[in-house]
Write an enzyme that holds these catalytic residues in place. Structure first.
Site, mmCIF file in Angstrom:
data_model
loop_
_atom_site.group_PDB
_atom_site.id
_atom_site.type_symbol
_atom_site.label_atom_id
_atom_site.label_comp_id
_atom_site.label_asym_id
_atom_site.label_seq_id
_atom_site.Cartn_x
_atom_site.Cartn_y
_atom_site.Cartn_z
ATOM 1 N N PHE A 59 0.803 -1.226 0.000
ATOM 2 C CA PHE A 59 0.000 0.000 0.000
ATOM 3 C C PHE A 59 0.839 1.280 0.000
ATOM 4 O O PHE A 59 0.289 2.384 -0.089
ATOM 5 C CB PHE A 59 -0.942 0.021 1.211
ATOM 6 N N ASN A 114 -8.562 7.575 5.160
ATOM 7 C CA ASN A 114 -9.293 7.450 6.424
ATOM 8 C C ASN A 114 -9.372 8.748 7.222
ATOM 9 O O ASN A 114 -9.753 8.744 8.386
ATOM 10 C CB ASN A 114 -8.738 6.297 7.269
ATOM 11 N N HIS A 117 -4.728 10.872 10.993
ATOM 12 C CA HIS A 117 -3.612 10.062 11.495
ATOM 13 C C HIS A 117 -3.359 10.473 12.932
ATOM 14 O O HIS A 117 -3.488 11.648 13.284
ATOM 15 C CB HIS A 117 -2.336 10.314 10.681
#
Length: 143
Positions: A59, A114, A117
Site C-alpha cells: 500500500f 481514512n 492520522h
C-alpha cells in the site's frame, strides 16, 4: 495521569471536505489543547520520509500518492494520556470498523483515505512532532 503530547494529521480527503474546524472543535471538546498546528502540502520526499516504516509494503505507493494529493493539517495536541485518548477519538484505522461518533466513522472514505492520522505511542509522537515542527513552533499553553 501524565500530560503527554501527540501528533495528528488531518488528511487531504478531510481537508477537502472543509471539516478542519469541526475536527479541531472535537479535539478541544475532548480536553486537548492544540499547542501547534500548520497546513502544508507534502512533497513526495516528505511523504516517503514520514511513512518510511511502510516502504516496501503493497500500500506504500498509494499512501504516498494520496498524502501528496492535497493539503494536510498537522497538529500537536496536549493533554492527559493524549496518545491513547486521541487514538480513541480517531477510531479504528479501517473506517469499516470505526465506532459511530469517531472521526474516522464520520470523515473517512476508505482504509487509505481514512481522514486522520494519530501517533501510536509516546515515542512515535515525539518523532512525528519533530518531523514537522521545529524548535519554537510548539507553544506550551499555561492558561
Amino acid at each position: 495521569m501524565a500530560i503527554e503530547r501527540t501528533f495528528s494529521i488531518i488528511k487531504p480527503n478531510a481537508v477537502a471536505k472543509n471539516v478542519i474546524g469541526s475536527i479541531f472543535a472535537r479535539f478541544e471538546a475532548a480536553g486537548f489543547k492544540i499547542v501547534g498546528t500548520k497546513m502544508l502540502h507534502l512533497t513526495v520526499e516528505q511523504a516517503r520520509g514520514f511513512y518510511a516504516e511502510h516502504d516496501g509494503k503493497p500500500f506504500f505507493d498509494g499512501l504516498v500518492e494520496f498524502m501528496t494529493s492535497g493539503p494536510i493539517v498537522v497538529s500537536v495536541l496536549e493533554g492527559e494520556n493524549a496518545v491513547q485518548r486521541h487514538r480513541d477519538l480517531l477510531g479504528a484505522t479501517n473506517p469499516a470498523n470505526a465506532l459511530a461518533g469517531t472521526l474516522r466513522a464520520d470523515y473517512a472514505d476508505s482504509l487509505t483515505e481514512n481522514g486522520t492520522h494519530g501517533s501510536d505511542s509516546v515515542e512515535s509522537a515525539a518523532r512525528e512532532i519533530a518531523y514537522f515542527f521545529g524548535e519554537g513552533e510548539v507553544c506550551p499553553r499555561t492558561r
